[in-house]
Design a protein around this motif. Structure first.
Motif, PDB file in Angstrom:
ATOM      1  N   ILE A 118      13.978  -8.584   9.346  1.00 19.56           N
ATOM      2  CA  ILE A 118      12.840  -7.736   9.007  1.00 19.56           C
ATOM      3  C   ILE A 118      13.263  -6.891   7.818  1.00 19.56           C
ATOM      4  CG2 ILE A 118      11.333  -5.860   9.758  1.00 19.56           C
ATOM      5  CD1 ILE A 118      10.740  -8.432  11.218  1.00 19.56           C
ATOM      6  N   HIS A 119      12.524  -7.019   6.702  1.00 22.15           N
ATOM      7  CA  HIS A 119      12.921  -6.372   5.452  1.00 22.15           C
ATOM      8  C   HIS A 119      11.811  -5.436   4.978  1.00 22.15           C
ATOM      9  CE1 HIS A 119      15.027  -6.090   1.586  1.00 22.15           C
ATOM     10  NE2 HIS A 119      13.840  -6.189   1.008  1.00 22.15           N
ATOM     11  N   PHE A 120      12.160  -4.167   4.767  1.00 19.73           N
ATOM     12  CA  PHE A 120      11.212  -3.179   4.258  1.00 19.73           C
ATOM     13  C   PHE A 120      11.516  -2.896   2.794  1.00 19.73           C
ATOM     14  CE2 PHE A 120       9.681  -0.610   8.205  1.00 19.73           C
ATOM     15  CZ  PHE A 120       9.216  -1.778   8.787  1.00 19.73           C
ATOM     16  N   ASP A 121      10.466  -2.773   2.009  1.00 16.40           N
ATOM     17  CA  ASP A 121      10.615  -2.420   0.593  1.00 16.40           C
ATOM     18  C   ASP A 121      10.682  -0.894   0.454  1.00 16.40           C
ATOM     19  OD1 ASP A 121      11.052  -3.293  -1.983  1.00 16.40           O
ATOM     20  OD2 ASP A 121       8.960  -3.579  -2.459  1.00 16.40           O
ATOM     21  N   ASP A 122      10.283  -0.355  -0.683  1.00 16.96           N
ATOM     22  CA  ASP A 122      10.718   0.989  -1.052  1.00 16.96           C
ATOM     23  C   ASP A 122       9.706   2.117  -0.908  1.00 16.96           C
ATOM     24  OD1 ASP A 122       9.334  -0.320  -3.042  1.00 16.96           O
ATOM     25  OD2 ASP A 122      10.304   0.730  -4.671  1.00 16.96           O
ATOM     26  N   ASN A 132       3.640   9.469  -3.125  1.00 16.23           N
ATOM     27  CA  ASN A 132       4.602  10.207  -3.941  1.00 16.23           C
ATOM     28  C   ASN A 132       4.345  11.704  -3.877  1.00 16.23           C
ATOM     29  OD1 ASN A 132       5.895  11.362  -6.491  1.00 16.23           O
ATOM     30  ND2 ASN A 132       6.584   9.241  -6.570  1.00 16.23           N
ATOM     31  N   ARG A 133       5.425  12.457  -3.859  1.00 16.43           N
ATOM     32  CA  ARG A 133       5.334  13.926  -3.789  1.00 16.43           C
ATOM     33  C   ARG A 133       4.442  14.500  -4.877  1.00 16.43           C
ATOM     34  NH1 ARG A 133       9.738  18.134  -5.580  1.00 16.43           N
ATOM     35  NH2 ARG A 133      10.421  16.313  -6.742  1.00 16.43           N
ATOM     36  N   PRO A 154      15.398   0.304  -0.741  1.00 17.25           N
ATOM     37  CA  PRO A 154      14.784   1.498  -1.320  1.00 17.25           C
ATOM     38  C   PRO A 154      14.930   1.528  -2.836  1.00 17.25           C
ATOM     39  CG  PRO A 154      16.971   2.041  -0.568  1.00 17.25           C
ATOM     40  CD  PRO A 154      16.749   0.578  -0.223  1.00 17.25           C
ATOM     41  N   SER A 155      14.198   2.427  -3.483  1.00 14.89           N
ATOM     42  CA  SER A 155      14.452   2.687  -4.892  1.00 14.89           C
ATOM     43  C   SER A 155      15.896   3.162  -5.037  1.00 14.89           C
ATOM     44  CB  SER A 155      13.469   3.736  -5.431  1.00 14.89           C
ATOM     45  OG  SER A 155      13.583   4.953  -4.700  1.00 14.89           O
ATOM     46  N   GLY A 156      16.434   3.108  -6.246  1.00 17.16           N
ATOM     47  CA  GLY A 156      17.880   3.201  -6.428  1.00 17.16           C
ATOM     48  C   GLY A 156      18.531   4.542  -6.184  1.00 17.16           C
ATOM     49  N   MET A 188      13.905   9.641 -10.523  1.00 16.34           N
ATOM     50  CA  MET A 188      13.090   9.797  -9.326  1.00 16.34           C
ATOM     51  C   MET A 188      13.927   9.512  -8.088  1.00 16.34           C
ATOM     52  SD  MET A 188      11.224   8.348  -6.695  1.00 16.34           S
ATOM     53  CE  MET A 188      10.906   6.616  -7.013  1.00 16.34           C
ATOM     54  N   ALA A 189      13.911  10.444  -7.139  1.00 16.46           N
ATOM     55  CA  ALA A 189      14.751  10.339  -5.949  1.00 16.46           C
ATOM     56  C   ALA A 189      13.878  10.153  -4.716  1.00 16.46           C
ATOM     57  CB  ALA A 189      15.613  11.595  -5.805  1.00 16.46           C
ATOM     58  N   HIS A 190      14.126   9.081  -3.964  1.00 10.09           N
ATOM     59  CA  HIS A 190      13.236   8.817  -2.832  1.00 10.09           C
ATOM     60  C   HIS A 190      13.408   9.817  -1.699  1.00 10.09           C
ATOM     61  CE1 HIS A 190      16.686   5.877  -2.177  1.00 10.09           C
ATOM     62  NE2 HIS A 190      16.721   6.555  -1.044  1.00 10.09           N
ATOM     63  N   TYR A 191      14.516  10.513  -1.611  1.00  8.03           N
ATOM     64  CA  TYR A 191      14.679  11.563  -0.596  1.00  8.03           C
ATOM     65  C   TYR A 191      13.626  12.643  -0.780  1.00  8.03           C
ATOM     66  CZ  TYR A 191      16.747  15.533   1.900  1.00  8.03           C
ATOM     67  OH  TYR A 191      16.947  16.618   2.728  1.00  8.03           O
ATOM     68  N   ARG A 192      13.363  13.020  -2.015  1.00 11.33           N
ATOM     69  CA  ARG A 192      12.397  14.075  -2.307  1.00 11.33           C
ATOM     70  C   ARG A 192      11.006  13.554  -2.594  1.00 11.33           C
ATOM     71  NH1 ARG A 192      15.108  18.700  -2.770  1.00 11.33           N
ATOM     72  NH2 ARG A 192      17.357  18.445  -2.939  1.00 11.33           N
ATOM     73  N   ASP A 193      10.918  12.450  -3.317  1.00  9.77           N
ATOM     74  CA  ASP A 193       9.626  11.999  -3.813  1.00  9.77           C
ATOM     75  C   ASP A 193       8.885  11.067  -2.864  1.00  9.77           C
ATOM     76  OD1 ASP A 193       9.503  13.234  -6.529  1.00  9.77           O
ATOM     77  OD2 ASP A 193      11.377  12.140  -6.759  1.00  9.77           O
ATOM     78  N   LEU A 194       9.626  10.357  -1.999  1.00 10.66           N
ATOM     79  CA  LEU A 194       8.989   9.432  -1.060  1.00 10.66           C
ATOM     80  C   LEU A 194       9.341   9.746   0.393  1.00 10.66           C
ATOM     81  CD1 LEU A 194       9.520   6.097  -3.012  1.00 10.66           C
ATOM     82  CD2 LEU A 194       7.430   7.442  -2.879  1.00 10.66           C
TER      83      LEU A 194
END
Length: 273
Positions: free
Chosen positions: A48-52, A57-58, A120-122, A139-145
């Motif tokens: 099972i693979h999840f994308d990003d 977005n914040r 996830p995004s990088g 862009m940081a997924h911890y904050r933005d996603l």
């Protein structure tokens, strides 16, 4: 398709974007149930693979009483001291944790080896905002996603992580500060999985060789050569397959280098259990 039909409070909307609200317990249960149905009906699948993308977005949803999920936050937060940003991150983490636990239980009961992983995004977070972040400024997924992938690694609630490191080695801004250099990010992700029962694969952005910000025809090959020094990186994924068929001289040169010097022998996959 019929889920939550007419129950508008389960949806999170901003502009022309609409998603199921990850903070709603019913939504969390629904997503987990979908995965359970997949692995139950198709137990021979590999994973099972999840994308990003996990939240809007914040930049499109506020972190205050003007947010479209503010009432969800008030109704479901763990305490009055929990911020809405932390609530969103924990809401996503609940889903990830429950899916992982269910996949693990299914594997143990049925003798299968289905993997559950994330691409996830990088950038998890930048060191300018977080002392644990990478030497980057994108862009940081911890904050933005609202996706705390580092926590998922630390808790070991994914089988693998496949970050999308689609930048070149020299991704700096005009002042010489790092935006997202490839090597910086590889090292950061590599460090996160040390001592953890989480496999690491690297997503490479070959599509950027076609008129984007990969300036050198040998970028792909040098990135692969760089990854080879890390024995505990389990592999890589090249995005996109379509790029290999583009009529571009740099892409063709890169593929020839790959065939003639790096990938000259067939490799049997060793990532089956």
């Amino acid at each position: 398709d019929n889920f939550a039909y007419g129950r508008e409070y389960l949806w999170l909307q901003s502009g022309d974007q609409t998603i199921l609200d990850p903070g709603q317990p019913e939504v969390q249960e629904y997503i987990v149930d979908v995965i359970d149905e997949i692995i139950t009906k198709y137990p021979t699948i590999n994973g099972i693979h999840f994308d990003d993308y996990f939240y809007l977005n914040r930049s499109s949803i506020a972190e205050n009483s003007n947010s479209p999920d503010y009432q969800t936050y008030l109704n479901n937060r763990t305490s009055s001291s929990q911020s809405i940003a932390d609530f969103r991150r924990e809401s996503v983490t609940k889903v990830i944790r429950n899916i992982f636990n269910n996949v693990e239980a299914f594997n143990q009961l049925n003798g299968t080896s289905i993997k559950f992983g994330i691409s996830p995004s990088g950038i998890w977070d930048n060191i300018g905002s977080n002392p644990n972040g990478s030497h980057t400024a994108g862009m940081a997924h911890y904050r933005d996603l609202y996706a705390d992938t580092k926590a998922w690694i630390d808790e070991e609630i994914v089988h693998y992580m496949l970050p999308q490191l689609y930048w070149p080695f020299d991704k700096f801004n005009s002042s010489g500060n790092p935006i997202a250099p490839f090597a910086n990010l590889v090292k950061w992700w590599h460090d996160q999985v040390q001592g953890k029962d989480v496999d690491l694969l690297i997503g490479v952005g070959f599509y950027r060789q076609n008129g984007s910000d990969w300036l050198y025809y040998n970028e792909l090959n040098e990135q692969i050569r760089y990854l080879e020094q890390f024995e505990d990186i389990n592999g890589l994924s090249i995005y996109t397959y379509h790029t290999f068929n583009i009529n571009n001289s740099d892409i063709k040169r890169s593929i020839q280098l790959l065939k003639n010097h790096l990938w000259t022998e067939y490799v049997n996959p060793n990532w089956s259990n």
